[in-house]
Scaffold this active site. Structure first.
Site, PDB file in Angstrom:
ATOM      1  N   CYS A  54      77.440  36.292  73.558  1.00  0.00           N
ATOM      2  CA  CYS A  54      76.202  35.518  73.619  1.00  0.00           C
ATOM      3  C   CYS A  54      76.562  34.046  73.799  1.00  0.00           C
ATOM      4  O   CYS A  54      77.696  33.627  73.541  1.00  0.00           O
ATOM      5  CB  CYS A  54      75.410  35.700  72.333  1.00  0.00           C
ATOM      6  N   GLU A  56      75.826  31.501  72.011  1.00  0.00           N
ATOM      7  CA  GLU A  56      76.272  30.854  70.777  1.00  0.00           C
ATOM      8  C   GLU A  56      77.761  31.099  70.538  1.00  0.00           C
ATOM      9  O   GLU A  56      78.479  30.201  70.098  1.00  0.00           O
ATOM     10  CB  GLU A  56      75.485  31.379  69.567  1.00  0.00           C
ATOM     11  N   CYS A  86      70.712  36.406  67.866  1.00  0.00           N
ATOM     12  CA  CYS A  86      70.652  37.841  67.604  1.00  0.00           C
ATOM     13  C   CYS A  86      71.382  38.135  66.285  1.00  0.00           C
ATOM     14  O   CYS A  86      72.012  37.258  65.702  1.00  0.00           O
ATOM     15  CB  CYS A  86      71.279  38.621  68.756  1.00  0.00           C
ATOM     16  N   CYS A  89      75.160  37.312  66.359  1.00  0.00           N
ATOM     17  CA  CYS A  89      75.416  35.867  66.310  1.00  0.00           C
ATOM     18  C   CYS A  89      75.124  35.310  64.928  1.00  0.00           C
ATOM     19  O   CYS A  89      75.852  34.442  64.440  1.00  0.00           O
ATOM     20  CB  CYS A  89      74.586  35.142  67.358  1.00  0.00           C
ATOM     21  N   TYR A 120      76.801  39.881  54.342  1.00  0.00           N
ATOM     22  CA  TYR A 120      78.168  40.340  54.120  1.00  0.00           C
ATOM     23  C   TYR A 120      79.074  39.236  54.642  1.00  0.00           C
ATOM     24  O   TYR A 120      78.908  38.768  55.762  1.00  0.00           O
ATOM     25  CB  TYR A 120      78.377  41.639  54.901  1.00  0.00           C
ATOM     26  N   TRP A 122      82.765  38.236  55.707  1.00  0.00           N
ATOM     27  CA  TRP A 122      84.084  38.741  56.060  1.00  0.00           C
ATOM     28  C   TRP A 122      85.164  38.023  55.270  1.00  0.00           C
ATOM     29  O   TRP A 122      86.111  38.636  54.785  1.00  0.00           O
ATOM     30  CB  TRP A 122      84.316  38.602  57.554  1.00  0.00           C
TER      31      TRP A 122
END
Length: 136
Positions: A54, A56, A86, A89, A120, A122
């Site tokens: 995307c 971004e 989205c 992103c 969440y 990472w």
């Protein structure tokens, strides 16, 4: 929250890039991101049936290519106006630039955390794994 003049300028940059550079269906969205030092990075999405980044994410890559790993704000647009990120992103922005503010309308800017509450993380997952690997 209300956008600043800099946020409006960022959206104008994304709109201008979309109107000047998007073509057919391979490049339909443009984004602009502002670094803490004021530099602005732009990018276009790369659509392909196998997937693609995307706009971004292209901005994040363009900034990183210049040694910038933090953004203060980001805006995405097609030729008609603002597009909100989205889900993918939102997750990537949340992980890589967790303090970024996102232009979500001509009169609205929100922290990325508002777009992905209870996200969440990472980085937290990796820290948990590292901690567990040290435990006896």
């Amino acid at each position: 929250m209300q956008p600043t003049d800099d946020d409006r300028a960022l959206l104008d940059t994304a709109l201008a890039a979309a109107r000047a550079r998007t073509r057919w269906r391979h490049h339909t969205v443009a984004a602009a991101g502002r670094a803490p030092d004021g530099r602005v990075f732009t990018g276009l999405n790369v659509f392909h049936f196998t997937g693609g980044p995307c706009a971004e994410l292209v901005v994040l890559g363009a900034a990183a290519a210049e040694g910038v790993y933090e953004l203060d704000a980001i805006a995405a647009a097609d030729t008609t106006g603002v597009i909100t990120p989205c889900g993918r992103c939102r997750q990537v922005l949340s992980d890589l630039v967790p303090d970024v503010r996102v232009v979500v309308g001509v009169d609205e800017v929100v922290p990325v955390t508002v777009l992905l509450p209870g996200a969440y993380r990472w980085s937290e997952h990796l820290a948990d794994l590292e901690q567990r690997s040290r435990e006896p």
